[in-house]
Design an enzyme around this catalytic site. Sequence first.
Site, PDB file in Angstrom:
ATOM      1  N   TYR A  28       0.843  -1.195   0.000  1.00  0.00           N
ATOM      2  CA  TYR A  28       0.000   0.000   0.000  1.00  0.00           C
ATOM      3  C   TYR A  28       0.879   1.247   0.000  1.00  0.00           C
ATOM      4  O   TYR A  28       0.567   2.266  -0.624  1.00  0.00           O
ATOM      5  CB  TYR A  28      -0.886  -0.020   1.244  1.00  0.00           C
ATOM      6  CG  TYR A  28      -2.129   0.821   1.186  1.00  0.00           C
ATOM      7  CD1 TYR A  28      -2.136   2.114   1.700  1.00  0.00           C
ATOM      8  CD2 TYR A  28      -3.302   0.329   0.624  1.00  0.00           C
ATOM      9  CE1 TYR A  28      -3.282   2.891   1.663  1.00  0.00           C
ATOM     10  CE2 TYR A  28      -4.459   1.091   0.592  1.00  0.00           C
ATOM     11  CZ  TYR A  28      -4.441   2.366   1.118  1.00  0.00           C
ATOM     12  OH  TYR A  28      -5.572   3.139   1.078  1.00  0.00           O
ATOM     13  N   GLU A  61      -6.341  -7.845   3.268  1.00  0.00           N
ATOM     14  CA  GLU A  61      -6.307  -9.052   2.427  1.00  0.00           C
ATOM     15  C   GLU A  61      -5.208 -10.034   2.853  1.00  0.00           C
ATOM     16  O   GLU A  61      -5.136 -11.151   2.338  1.00  0.00           O
ATOM     17  CB  GLU A  61      -6.099  -8.679   0.955  1.00  0.00           C
ATOM     18  CG  GLU A  61      -7.329  -8.108   0.270  1.00  0.00           C
ATOM     19  CD  GLU A  61      -7.656  -6.709   0.731  1.00  0.00           C
ATOM     20  OE1 GLU A  61      -6.719  -5.878   0.821  1.00  0.00           O
ATOM     21  OE2 GLU A  61      -8.831  -6.443   1.027  1.00  0.00           O
ATOM     22  N   HIS A  91     -11.440   4.252   9.603  1.00  0.00           N
ATOM     23  CA  HIS A  91     -11.076   3.059   8.835  1.00  0.00           C
ATOM     24  C   HIS A  91      -9.737   2.493   9.294  1.00  0.00           C
ATOM     25  O   HIS A  91      -9.501   1.291   9.235  1.00  0.00           O
ATOM     26  CB  HIS A  91     -11.035   3.389   7.335  1.00  0.00           C
ATOM     27  CG  HIS A  91     -11.005   2.167   6.486  1.00  0.00           C
ATOM     28  ND1 HIS A  91     -10.060   1.945   5.517  1.00  0.00           N
ATOM     29  CD2 HIS A  91     -11.813   1.075   6.453  1.00  0.00           C
ATOM     30  CE1 HIS A  91     -10.266   0.784   4.925  1.00  0.00           C
ATOM     31  NE2 HIS A  91     -11.330   0.241   5.480  1.00  0.00           N
ATOM     32  N   ASN A 115       3.944 -11.362  12.322  1.00  0.00           N
ATOM     33  CA  ASN A 115       3.161 -10.196  11.950  1.00  0.00           C
ATOM     34  C   ASN A 115       4.056  -8.967  11.810  1.00  0.00           C
ATOM     35  O   ASN A 115       4.510  -8.415  12.801  1.00  0.00           O
ATOM     36  CB  ASN A 115       2.075  -9.920  13.000  1.00  0.00           C
ATOM     37  CG  ASN A 115       1.177  -8.760  12.609  1.00  0.00           C
ATOM     38  OD1 ASN A 115       1.455  -8.044  11.643  1.00  0.00           O
ATOM     39  ND2 ASN A 115       0.103  -8.571  13.353  1.00  0.00           N
TER      40      ASN A 115
HETATM   41  N1  LIG Z   1      -5.564   2.491   4.500  1.00  0.00           N
HETATM   42  C1  LIG Z   1      -4.773   1.373   4.323  1.00  0.00           C
HETATM   43  C2  LIG Z   1      -5.261   0.216   3.735  1.00  0.00           C
HETATM   44  N2  LIG Z   1      -6.541   0.159   3.315  1.00  0.00           N
HETATM   45  C3  LIG Z   1      -7.011  -0.829   2.353  1.00  0.00           C
HETATM   46  C4  LIG Z   1      -7.458  -2.130   3.030  1.00  0.00           C
HETATM   47  O1  LIG Z   1      -6.357  -2.837   3.580  1.00  0.00           O
HETATM   48  C5  LIG Z   1      -8.139  -3.029   2.003  1.00  0.00           C
HETATM   49  O2  LIG Z   1      -7.211  -3.335   0.971  1.00  0.00           O
HETATM   50  C6  LIG Z   1      -9.357  -2.363   1.407  1.00  0.00           C
HETATM   51  O3  LIG Z   1     -10.225  -1.959   2.447  1.00  0.00           O
HETATM   52  C7  LIG Z   1     -10.094  -3.321   0.436  1.00  0.00           C
HETATM   53  O4  LIG Z   1     -10.492  -4.471   1.134  1.00  0.00           O
HETATM   54  N3  LIG Z   1      -4.465  -0.870   3.592  1.00  0.00           N
HETATM   55  C8  LIG Z   1      -3.152  -0.837   4.017  1.00  0.00           C
HETATM   56  O5  LIG Z   1      -2.428  -1.836   3.875  1.00  0.00           O
HETATM   57  N4  LIG Z   1      -2.652   0.298   4.594  1.00  0.00           N
HETATM   58  C9  LIG Z   1      -3.420   1.411   4.763  1.00  0.00           C
HETATM   59  O6  LIG Z   1      -2.923   2.438   5.303  1.00  0.00           O
HETATM   60  C1  LIG Z   2      -5.794   3.263   7.317  1.00  0.00           C
HETATM   61  C2  LIG Z   2      -6.756   3.735   6.315  1.00  0.00           C
HETATM   62  O1  LIG Z   2      -7.689   3.059   5.935  1.00  0.00           O
HETATM   63  C3  LIG Z   2      -6.590   5.154   5.887  1.00  0.00           C
HETATM   64  O2  LIG Z   2      -5.406   5.258   5.108  1.00  0.00           O
HETATM   65  C4  LIG Z   2      -7.755   5.614   5.063  1.00  0.00           C
HETATM   66  O3  LIG Z   2      -7.669   7.013   5.061  1.00  0.00           O
HETATM   67  P1  LIG Z   2      -8.964   7.870   5.503  1.00  0.00           P
HETATM   68  O4  LIG Z   2      -9.326   7.429   6.913  1.00  0.00           O
HETATM   69  O5  LIG Z   2      -8.500   9.315   5.443  1.00  0.00           O
HETATM   70  O6  LIG Z   2     -10.057   7.560   4.500  1.00  0.00           O
END
Ligand SMILES: Nc1c(NC[C@H](O)[C@H](O)[C@H](O)CO)[nH]c(=O)[nH]c1=O
Ligand SMILES: CC(=O)[C@@H](O)COP(=O)(O)O
Length: 166
Positions: A28, A61, A91, A115
């Site tokens: 990501y 995932e 989120h 982890n």
């Molecule tokens: N915000 C971050 C995410 N968000 C995406 C989720 O992990 C996932 O892929 C999505 O919700 C679809 O199911 N993922 C990260 O690895 N790091 C982040 O900061």
């Molecule tokens: C960790 C997350 O899901 C984050 O990067 C998403 O950003 P936001 O909370 O500003 O939508």
Amino acid sequence: MAGTETHYTLDLPSFDKPVKLLIVVAPYYKDIADDLVAGARAVAAKAGAEVELIEVPGALEIPPAIALAGRMADFDGYVALGCVIRGETTHYDTVCNDSSRGLMMLGLGGACIGNGILTVENRDQAVVRADPAGQDKGGGAAAAALHLIALSRKWAGKTKGIGFRA
Ligand SMILES: Nc1c(NC[C@H](O)[C@H](O)[C@H](O)CO)[nH]c(=O)[nH]c1=O
Ligand SMILES: CC(=O)[C@@H](O)COP(=O)(O)O
């Protein structure tokens, strides 16, 4: 800025039979993920482990990918690598809590998982923790998986005592 000391101090286990590790990485944040992978690969190499790597979109995932690998492939252990940086919404909590809880549930089910998913407030915190010359959390996650694999091999085939059963 946090220190650059690593926090895993156990000696790496040695293995008399080859070890197959699967690294599951969520790029990501690509640069952070690359550092985590470099650290994990270095530790795996020190232990003589064979490594395969797959990428998934995000941290959420990673547990499902490991669950799929556990059912459909034959790895001895898994290294989960990723980086979650707090944004504007809640989120962040979902991604951190559900990815870590998913890995823990798989671990309690017998999967040997390290982890290395960083859950941080900002990019600076991620950089120092991902850096192999810094806190090397990727290396630490690989070491954790290797220790669990060694444990599973230590007890493989032993008759069960009247020990705790989950
Ligand atoms: N915000 C971050 C995410 N968000 C995406 C989720 O992990 C996932 O892929 C999505 O919700 C679809 O199911 N993922 C990260 O690895 N790091 C982040 O900061
Ligand atoms: C960790 C997350 O899901 C984050 O990067 C998403 O950003 P936001 O909370 O500003 O939508």
